[in-house]
Scaffold this motif. Structure first.
Motif, PDB file in Angstrom:
ATOM      1  N   ILE A  31       0.831  -1.203   0.000  1.00 37.87           N
ATOM      2  CA  ILE A  31       0.000   0.000   0.000  1.00 37.87           C
ATOM      3  C   ILE A  31       0.869   1.258   0.000  1.00 37.87           C
ATOM      4  O   ILE A  31       0.587   2.225  -0.718  1.00 37.87           O
ATOM      5  N   TRP A  32       1.922   1.243   0.803  1.00 40.13           N
ATOM      6  CA  TRP A  32       2.850   2.380   0.878  1.00 40.13           C
ATOM      7  C   TRP A  32       4.243   1.928   0.455  1.00 40.13           C
ATOM      8  O   TRP A  32       5.137   1.746   1.290  1.00 40.13           O
ATOM      9  N   ASP A  34       6.550   3.563  -1.145  1.00 44.15           N
ATOM     10  CA  ASP A  34       7.569   4.610  -1.186  1.00 44.15           C
ATOM     11  C   ASP A  34       7.168   5.754  -0.257  1.00 44.15           C
ATOM     12  O   ASP A  34       6.190   6.451  -0.506  1.00 44.15           O
ATOM     13  N   VAL A  35       7.900   5.928   0.833  1.00 45.74           N
ATOM     14  CA  VAL A  35       7.623   7.024   1.775  1.00 45.74           C
ATOM     15  C   VAL A  35       8.822   7.959   1.880  1.00 45.74           C
ATOM     16  O   VAL A  35       8.978   8.663   2.880  1.00 45.74           O
ATOM     17  N   VAL A  40       6.135  10.009   8.919  1.00 44.62           N
ATOM     18  CA  VAL A  40       5.294   8.846   9.202  1.00 44.62           C
ATOM     19  C   VAL A  40       5.127   8.692  10.713  1.00 44.62           C
ATOM     20  O   VAL A  40       6.112   8.715  11.463  1.00 44.62           O
ATOM     21  N   PHE A  53      10.180   1.668   7.470  1.00 51.52           N
ATOM     22  CA  PHE A  53      10.167   3.076   7.062  1.00 51.52           C
ATOM     23  C   PHE A  53      11.405   3.828   7.519  1.00 51.52           C
ATOM     24  O   PHE A  53      11.693   4.916   7.018  1.00 51.52           O
ATOM     25  N   ASP A  97       2.455  13.041   7.056  1.00 48.43           N
ATOM     26  CA  ASP A  97       2.028  12.640   5.714  1.00 48.43           C
ATOM     27  C   ASP A  97       1.387  11.252   5.706  1.00 48.43           C
ATOM     28  O   ASP A  97       0.557  10.960   4.850  1.00 48.43           O
ATOM     29  N   ARG A  98       1.796  10.403   6.628  1.00 45.23           N
ATOM     30  CA  ARG A  98       1.256   9.056   6.740  1.00 45.23           C
ATOM     31  C   ARG A  98       1.033   8.735   8.218  1.00 45.23           C
ATOM     32  O   ARG A  98       1.919   8.990   9.045  1.00 45.23           O
ATOM     33  N   ARG A 127      -2.251  10.295   4.049  1.00 43.37           N
ATOM     34  CA  ARG A 127      -3.014   9.055   4.075  1.00 43.37           C
ATOM     35  C   ARG A 127      -2.992   8.435   5.474  1.00 43.37           C
ATOM     36  O   ARG A 127      -1.963   8.403   6.153  1.00 43.37           O
ATOM     37  N   LEU A 129      -3.769   4.804   7.372  1.00 45.55           N
ATOM     38  CA  LEU A 129      -3.929   3.374   7.131  1.00 45.55           C
ATOM     39  C   LEU A 129      -4.315   2.703   8.444  1.00 45.55           C
ATOM     40  O   LEU A 129      -3.556   2.732   9.407  1.00 45.55           O
ATOM     41  N   GLU A 211      -7.058   2.136   3.690  1.00 45.40           N
ATOM     42  CA  GLU A 211      -6.337   3.395   3.520  1.00 45.40           C
ATOM     43  C   GLU A 211      -7.369   4.470   3.222  1.00 45.40           C
ATOM     44  O   GLU A 211      -8.300   4.256   2.437  1.00 45.40           O
TER      45      GLU A 211
END
Length: 252
Positions: A31-32, A34-35, A40, A53, A97-98, A127, A129, A211
């Motif tokens: 789902i993620w 590329d971070v 995060v 991450f 951001d996440r 986003r 999740l 998500e």
């Protein structure tokens, strides 16, 4: 009711917990993928899933609810976890951001307040999740695991929860089809269970993953007096004095 942080740590230290971590981490990575350059945050007990991450994201932090307790993470280097009130997350507006919510939703006694705090902290275009135990799955019926504690959810319940709190679901995934038992043959064949489950038993996964994006346009216009009150309520929460002392102690 949140599960105690020691019990959560012990679960992920056992073979069954290691399998659960591997299978769920694999889905999170899909789902993620590329971070890079993103901020995060993990809320609940998300640290088993944050390690991938590190070194990729610009910033990674773990936020652990006070009712659950806090553990130092990562084991080496500067600690990136802190104890928080889930209804007053001590982060600036639109700073993440996440946000990964694991072992947080099902045990919360203030779901609406927590979701509004997540909305406040999440940046536009960010986003959320959520990893939640599936009401229909075997894992939600096994109290010996963290996924069997608290309130399990169906897909329709998660959809309603997201929409009521100004989030829009953008993607759904499932994981954890291996039975929640410590029997070695099951654990060794977890990958096969996962493949077959995604093909034949999608409704009976151990967890549902959704998500969601932040709905900026969903806010209803309000009179000036009510709007001002709302803006004050969404102001960043100050870091408690005790937490500042603990952070200084950790750095030392």
């Amino acid at each position: 009711m949140h599960m105690d942080v020691i019990d959560l740590r012990d679960f992920y230290g056992r073979p069954l917990g290691a399998v659960a971590r591997t299978l769920i981490t694999r889905r999170i990575g899909e789902i993620w993928p590329d971070v890079r350059g993103l901020n995060v945050a993990g809320l609940g007990f998300a640290t088993p899933y944050l390690s991938p991450f590190q070194g990729q994201a610009q910033r990674v932090i773990g936020l652990m609810p006070a009712q659950q307790g806090v553990l130092a993470w990562p084991p080496n280097g500067k600690y990136l976890t802190c104890l928080v009130d889930e209804t007053e997350i001590p982060l600036p507006d639109e700073s993440m951001d996440r946000i990964l919510l694991v072992h947080g939703l099902e045990g919360s006694e203030a779901v609406r307040s927590m979701m509004r705090q997540i909305w406040r902290v999440l940046a536009p275009g960010g986003r959320l999740l959520v990893v939640a135990p599936n009401r229909r799955g075997l894992w939600s019926r096994r109290e010996g695991t963290p996924f069997g504690i608290g309130q399990p959810f169906s897909r329709s319940q998660l959809t309603q929860l997201m929409r009521e709190n100004m989030f829009s679901p953008t993607r759904w995934e499932t994981a954890l089809y291996v039975p929640p038992v410590q029997w070695r043959p099951f654990l060794q064949s977890a990958g096969v269970w996962e493949q077959v489950g995604h093909t034949l038993w999608t409704r009976f996964s151990g967890v549902i993953m959704v998500e969601a994006g932040k709905q900026i346009y969903a806010a209803t216009p309000q009179p000036k007096r009510r709007l001002a009150r709302r803006m004050r309520a969404l102001s960043p929460a100050p870091v408690p004095q005790g937490m500042q002392s603990r952070s200084r102690g950790d750095e030392e």
